[in-house]
Motif scaffolding. Structure first.
Motif, short mmCIF file in Angstrom:
data_model
loop_
_atom_site.label_atom_id
_atom_site.label_comp_id
_atom_site.label_asym_id
_atom_site.label_seq_id
_atom_site.Cartn_x
_atom_site.Cartn_y
_atom_site.Cartn_z
N ALA A 249 0.85 -1.19 0.00
CA ALA A 249 0.00 0.00 0.00
C ALA A 249 0.89 1.24 0.00
CB ALA A 249 -0.92 0.01 1.22
N VAL A 250 0.51 2.20 -0.82
CA VAL A 250 1.24 3.46 -0.92
C VAL A 250 0.23 4.59 -0.73
CG1 VAL A 250 2.63 4.95 -2.40
CG2 VAL A 250 2.82 2.47 -2.62
N ILE A 251 0.52 5.48 0.20
CA ILE A 251 -0.33 6.66 0.37
C ILE A 251 0.46 7.88 -0.04
CG2 ILE A 251 -1.54 8.15 2.02
CD1 ILE A 251 -2.30 5.68 3.60
N ARG A 252 -0.19 8.66 -0.91
CA ARG A 252 0.38 9.93 -1.36
C ARG A 252 -0.60 11.03 -0.95
NH1 ARG A 252 0.87 6.30 -5.43
NH2 ARG A 252 2.91 5.90 -6.28
N GLY A 253 -0.10 12.24 -0.84
CA GLY A 253 -0.96 13.37 -0.56
C GLY A 253 -1.71 13.79 -1.80
N SER A 254 -2.58 14.78 -1.67
CA SER A 254 -3.36 15.25 -2.82
C SER A 254 -2.45 15.81 -3.91
CB SER A 254 -4.38 16.30 -2.39
OG SER A 254 -3.72 17.38 -1.75
N ASP A 255 -1.24 16.20 -3.54
CA ASP A 255 -0.26 16.70 -4.51
C ASP A 255 0.58 15.56 -5.10
OD1 ASP A 255 1.14 16.02 -2.24
OD2 ASP A 255 2.08 17.99 -1.99
N MET A 256 0.20 14.31 -4.78
CA MET A 256 0.87 13.09 -5.27
C MET A 256 2.26 12.88 -4.67
SD MET A 256 -1.46 11.60 -6.86
CE MET A 256 -0.61 10.21 -7.55
N VAL A 257 2.60 13.61 -3.62
CA VAL A 257 3.89 13.44 -2.95
C VAL A 257 3.77 12.30 -1.95
CG1 VAL A 257 5.54 14.55 -1.39
CG2 VAL A 257 4.52 15.85 -3.27
N PHE A 258 4.81 11.50 -1.88
CA PHE A 258 4.88 10.35 -0.97
C PHE A 258 4.56 10.75 0.46
CE2 PHE A 258 7.63 8.40 2.24
CZ PHE A 258 7.23 7.09 2.17
N VAL A 259 3.71 9.96 1.12
CA VAL A 259 3.42 10.14 2.54
C VAL A 259 3.91 8.94 3.33
CG1 VAL A 259 1.60 10.43 4.29
CG2 VAL A 259 1.44 11.65 2.10
N THR A 260 3.45 7.73 2.95
CA THR A 260 3.83 6.53 3.69
C THR A 260 3.62 5.28 2.84
OG1 THR A 260 3.53 5.35 5.79
CG2 THR A 260 1.57 6.35 4.82
N VAL A 261 4.32 4.21 3.21
CA VAL A 261 4.27 2.94 2.49
C VAL A 261 4.18 1.81 3.51
CG1 VAL A 261 5.61 1.37 1.02
CG2 VAL A 261 5.66 3.80 0.57
N HIS A 262 3.47 0.76 3.12
CA HIS A 262 3.25 -0.38 4.02
C HIS A 262 3.24 -1.66 3.19
CE1 HIS A 262 1.61 -2.35 7.56
NE2 HIS A 262 0.47 -2.66 6.97
N CYS A 263 3.90 -2.71 3.67
CA CYS A 263 3.82 -4.00 2.97
C CYS A 263 4.00 -5.14 3.97
CB CYS A 263 4.81 -4.10 1.83
SG CYS A 263 6.54 -4.16 2.28
N GLY A 264 3.62 -6.33 3.55
CA GLY A 264 3.72 -7.51 4.40
C GLY A 264 3.06 -8.70 3.73
N SER A 265 2.69 -9.68 4.55
CA SER A 265 2.09 -10.90 3.99
C SER A 265 1.02 -11.46 4.90
CB SER A 265 3.17 -11.96 3.75
OG SER A 265 3.75 -12.35 4.99
N PHE A 266 0.17 -12.31 4.31
CA PHE A 266 -0.87 -13.05 5.01
C PHE A 266 -0.67 -14.53 4.71
CE2 PHE A 266 -3.06 -9.17 3.41
CZ PHE A 266 -3.29 -8.55 4.62
N GLU A 267 -0.91 -15.38 5.70
CA GLU A 267 -0.85 -16.82 5.50
C GLU A 267 -2.27 -17.36 5.30
OE1 GLU A 267 1.20 -18.37 8.89
OE2 GLU A 267 3.14 -17.69 8.14
N ASP A 268 -2.36 -18.59 4.80
CA ASP A 268 -3.63 -19.29 4.62
C ASP A 268 -4.60 -18.53 3.72
OD1 ASP A 268 -2.76 -21.38 6.32
OD2 ASP A 268 -3.36 -20.22 8.08
#
Length: 150
Positions: free
Chosen positions: A18-37
Motif C-alpha cells: 500500500a502506498v499513500i500519497r498526498g493530494s499533490d501526489m507526494v509520498f506520505v507513507t508505504v506499508h507491505c507484508g504478507s498473510f498466510e492461509d
C-alpha cells in the motif's frame, strides 16, 4: 492510497503493498507484508484492501481515494447489497471501514509501486512501514510514476 496483492498458490501466502500519497501526489507513507492461509487471488485482493483501509484509518486519514487493480473488489465494494460470495466477511469489513472515513472513494486502477511492494511482501515474515523516508526498493518506481503523471 494504491493497494495491490500478490498470491503464491503453492504456499497459500499473499503479499500486500500500500502506498499513500498526498493530494499533490507526494509520498506520505508505504506499508507491505504478507498473510498466510490465503486460498485464492480474489481472497488475496480483498484482504489487501481491508489491510490498507485498516492501516489508513489507524493513522487517522479522513479522506481517501483507494485504488486497486481488482475490478471484482471495486464492484463488490460499490454494491449496496450484502455480498454473499466466499469473501463476504472481508468485503463487509471493507464497507464498514470505508464508512468510517469522512470522504472515501474506491476505483479500479493498477499501480506498479503497490504491485512491487506486494511482490516484496510475499517474502516478509512481518509487516514493514516507512513514514519519513522512501524505501529504496521503490524509489525508482515512485520517481517514474511522478514523471508520468505530470
Amino acid at each position: 492510497m494504491n493497494v495491490d496483492g500478490s498470491w503464491n498458490a503453492e504456499i497459500k501466502v499473499a503479499g500486500f503493498g500500500a502506498v499513500i500519497r498526498g493530494s499533490d501526489m507526494v509520498f506520505v507513507t508505504v506499508h507491505c507484508g504478507s498473510f498466510e492461509d490465503v486460498f485464492s487471488p480474489l481472497q488475496s485482493e480483498a484482504m489487501v484492501v481491508r489491510a490498507g483501509l485498516l492501516w489508513a484509518v489507524d493513522r487517522g486519514f479522513s479522506s481517501l481515494l483507494v485504488e486497486t487493480d481488482s475490478l471484482q473488489i471495486v464492484e463488490a465494494l460499490m454494491d449496496p447489497c450484502l455480498n454473499l460470495s466466499t469473501i463476504e466477511q472481508i468485503v463487509e469489513d471493507c464497507k464498514e471501514l470505508l464508512a468510517t472515513v469522512t470522504e472515501a472513494t474506491i476505483s479500479h486502477q493498477a499501480n506498479a509501486t503497490a504491485h512491487h511492494l506486494a511482490r516484496t511482501g510475499l517474502s516478509l515474515s512481518h509487516c514493514c512501514e516507512w513514514l519519513d523516508s522512501l524505501p529504496s526498493i521503490i524509489v525508482d518506481l515512485l520517481v517514474e510514476e511522478s514523471h508520468s503523471s505530470v
